[in-house]
Write an enzyme that holds these catalytic residues in place. Structure first.
Site, PDB file in Angstrom:
ATOM      1  N   HIS A 271       0.815  -1.214   0.000  1.00  0.00           N
ATOM      2  CA  HIS A 271       0.000   0.000   0.000  1.00  0.00           C
ATOM      3  C   HIS A 271       0.852   1.269   0.000  1.00  0.00           C
ATOM      4  O   HIS A 271       0.326   2.366   0.035  1.00  0.00           O
ATOM      5  CB  HIS A 271      -0.923  -0.033   1.233  1.00  0.00           C
ATOM      6  CG  HIS A 271      -1.912   1.093   1.275  1.00  0.00           C
ATOM      7  ND1 HIS A 271      -2.348   1.749   0.138  1.00  0.00           N
ATOM      8  CD2 HIS A 271      -2.546   1.692   2.299  1.00  0.00           C
ATOM      9  CE1 HIS A 271      -3.198   2.699   0.495  1.00  0.00           C
ATOM     10  NE2 HIS A 271      -3.332   2.682   1.784  1.00  0.00           N
ATOM     11  N   CYS A 272       2.187   1.121  -0.060  1.00  0.00           N
ATOM     12  CA  CYS A 272       3.013   2.331   0.084  1.00  0.00           C
ATOM     13  C   CYS A 272       3.826   2.665  -1.164  1.00  0.00           C
ATOM     14  O   CYS A 272       3.547   3.660  -1.839  1.00  0.00           O
ATOM     15  CB  CYS A 272       3.951   2.176   1.267  1.00  0.00           C
ATOM     16  SG  CYS A 272       3.091   2.096   2.835  1.00  0.00           S
ATOM     17  N   ILE A 273       4.830   1.843  -1.461  1.00  0.00           N
ATOM     18  CA  ILE A 273       5.833   2.240  -2.459  1.00  0.00           C
ATOM     19  C   ILE A 273       5.228   2.471  -3.856  1.00  0.00           C
ATOM     20  O   ILE A 273       5.612   3.426  -4.531  1.00  0.00           O
ATOM     21  CB  ILE A 273       6.998   1.219  -2.534  1.00  0.00           C
ATOM     22  CG1 ILE A 273       7.453   0.797  -1.129  1.00  0.00           C
ATOM     23  CG2 ILE A 273       8.180   1.760  -3.330  1.00  0.00           C
ATOM     24  CD1 ILE A 273       8.133   1.844  -0.320  1.00  0.00           C
ATOM     25  N   ASP A 276       2.526   5.949  -2.926  1.00  0.00           N
ATOM     26  CA  ASP A 276       2.851   7.226  -2.273  1.00  0.00           C
ATOM     27  C   ASP A 276       3.573   8.237  -3.164  1.00  0.00           C
ATOM     28  O   ASP A 276       3.236   9.430  -3.137  1.00  0.00           O
ATOM     29  CB  ASP A 276       3.669   6.984  -0.994  1.00  0.00           C
ATOM     30  CG  ASP A 276       2.923   6.100  -0.004  1.00  0.00           C
ATOM     31  OD1 ASP A 276       1.730   5.852  -0.229  1.00  0.00           O
ATOM     32  OD2 ASP A 276       3.545   5.653   0.971  1.00  0.00           O
TER      33      ASP A 276
END
Ligand SMILES: NC(=O)c1ccc[n+]([C@@H]2O[C@H](COP(=O)([O-])OP(=O)(O)OC[C@H]3O[C@@H](n4cnc5c(N)ncnc54)[C@H](O)[C@@H]3O)[C@@H](O)[C@H]2O)c1
Length: 435
Positions: A271-273, A276
């Protein structure tokens, strides 16, 4: 107000509300519960709420044995009813921040959470946003909503941003021992948020503003995305040069300064890299700036699943086989080692591309018993000798530590290893093709 809240936090009389009890919210709740705080988790997912209330965790990093005693003691409870915010002194907002279909930030979950906070905002409350977002969100979106209540920030209530840095599956660095950065709207907001986190987390680093704290998280994740993009491109170059990219990285890593290893793979997940950095480039577009590194890294990383399929195709061709009609067994569908999280997992893209090319695809993942592909459901198959021998190619997409790589290579006809997971396998190496 400040002194009163500080006293309440210090004496553990402060009640903490966590909006969003997922990968970020639940571990935080457990740390705060252990430190003696009463924590109320608020989540719109009623299934998750009842699982938490019966001591069951959905999250890899939180074991039932750690959650259950805290629930039993009344330190942690969950609800879908936001009116509990009336009794809450400190609120942490940990809701998802995905991208829309057009790859723009979707801050609708933040806005939904904040509108509930707005309804129950009362003097002496501390509100902290933890969800990753673009610089300016806390000050430009949240602050005006909360000040609509007539309460004044820094005086009646406190508002700060502090990004969660949890690395799922990392046993060394957890929510507790990973330092926090904290930026408040006013110096008092920063100070009280720092004080709050320092009750349970090793260290909190104060910043000059909420915007700075938002930017820190985006720098961290953009740094990873860009470096992974670079090393993925190096893998493409090494393929053309007929050089082993893994040997190159390991050798470069013997340099004791100025180098940090990143490894190629089938693409970015989680859910991040993958998400974001787009929050940052989107914000910069509105300021007439094109974030070139972010876009380039995103482009390279998002094409890796295609490259993996091309390499499988090439390896099959060498054996006079085609992708169409071949049986491909995918090992590992979670986006990283030893976890069950499928969000943005590149394995799903690889499997879809293989199916489009006409391959028969199965998967085996000890952490993911089943998964939905389009309209159908796939079930993880047992990793037996028979299934390995019957597959034209075994593609290692996630290097779970539960796999017996000697057994896999011994029994497979062909192994496409995208993670260098078979590096310690001594026998039958001629069957292995590395990324
Ligand atoms: N997962 C990670 O590794 C990680 C690491 C650092 C930061 N983050 C960031 O933290 C934030 C949360 O991520 P996550 O992985 O915990 O997400 P998640 O999907 O695991 O959990 C989010 C929870 O919020 C709930 N929710 C959604 N809307 C809500 C609302 N309006 N009110 C109450 N609950 C609501 C969902 O039901 C879910 O349980 C994101 O911004 C993410 O980028 C995630």
């Amino acid at each position: 107000m400040y002194k009163r809240l500080e006293k309440k936090i210090k004496s553990r009389r402060a009640v903490v509300g966590i909006i969003g009890m997922g990968y970020v919210g639940l571990p935080l709740a457990v740390e705060l519960g252990r430190e003696g705080f009463k924590v109320v988790g608020i989540d719109i997912d009623s299934g998750r709420v009842s699982r938490i209330n019966s001591g069951k965790s959905d999250i890899d990093d939180v074991a039932d044995k750690d959650l259950r005693p805290l629930v039993k003691k009344g330190k942690i409870s969950a609800t879908a009813d936001f009116s509990v915010l009336n009794q809450v002194d400190c609120v942490a907002i940990c809701v998802p921040t995905p991208l829309s279909k057009t790859k723009d930030p979707d801050v609708s979950y933040i806005l939904a959470g904040v509108s509930e906070v707005q309804e129950y905002l009362h003097p002496g409350q501390l509100v902290i946003l933890e969800s990753t977002t673009y610089p300016g969100t806390t000050e430009e979106l949240i602050l005006p909503m909360l000040e609509e209540t007539g309460l004044e920030v820094g005086k009646d209530f406190f508002l700060a941003f502090s990004p969660e840095r949890v690395d799922p599956g990392n046993e060394k660095y957890t929510t507790k021992n990973t330092p926090r950065v904290v930026g408040g709207i006013t110096p008092q907001c920063t100070e009280i948020a720092k004080f709050f986190y320092e009750q349970t987390i090793t260290r909190a680093v104060p910043l000059s503003s909420t915007k700075s704290a938002e930017m820190v998280k985006l720098l961290e994740n953009t740094f990873r995305s860009v470096n992974i993009g670079l090393v993925n491109e190096v893998a493409l170059m090494c393929d053309r040069l007929k050089i082993d990219v893994w040997e190159i990285i390991d050798a470069a890593n013997t340099k004791p300064f100025g180098f940090m290893p990143f490894y190629p793979g089938p693409g970015l997940g989680g859910h991040c890299i993958p998400i974001d950095p787009h929050y940052l480039s989107w914000k910069l577009k509105s300021l007439n700036y094109y974030a070139r590194f972010i876009e380039l890294a995103g482009d390279i990383n998002s094409r890796m699943p295609e490259y993996v399929v091309e390499r499988i195709n090439r390896a099959l061709n060498r054996k006079k086989k085609s992708l169409k009609g071949s049986k491909i067994l995918v090992l590992g569908v979670a986006y990283k080692r030893d976890i069950k999280d499928l969000r943005e997992s590149p394995a799903l893209d690889v499997m879809e591309l293989l199916q489009i090319a006409g391959a028969e695809v199965e998967y085996s993942d000890p952490h993911v018993p089943s998964l939905g592909m389009d309209d159908s459901e796939m079930k993880s198959v047992r990793l037996t000798r028979k299934i390995l021998q019957g597959s034209d190619c075994v593609a290692i997409l996630t290097d779970h530590s539960a796999y017996d790589y000697d057994f896999i290579v011994r029994n497979a006809q062909l192994v496409m290893d995208t993670r260098n997971a078979t590096k310690n396998v001594k026998k039958n190496r001629e069957k292995i093709v590395k990324l």
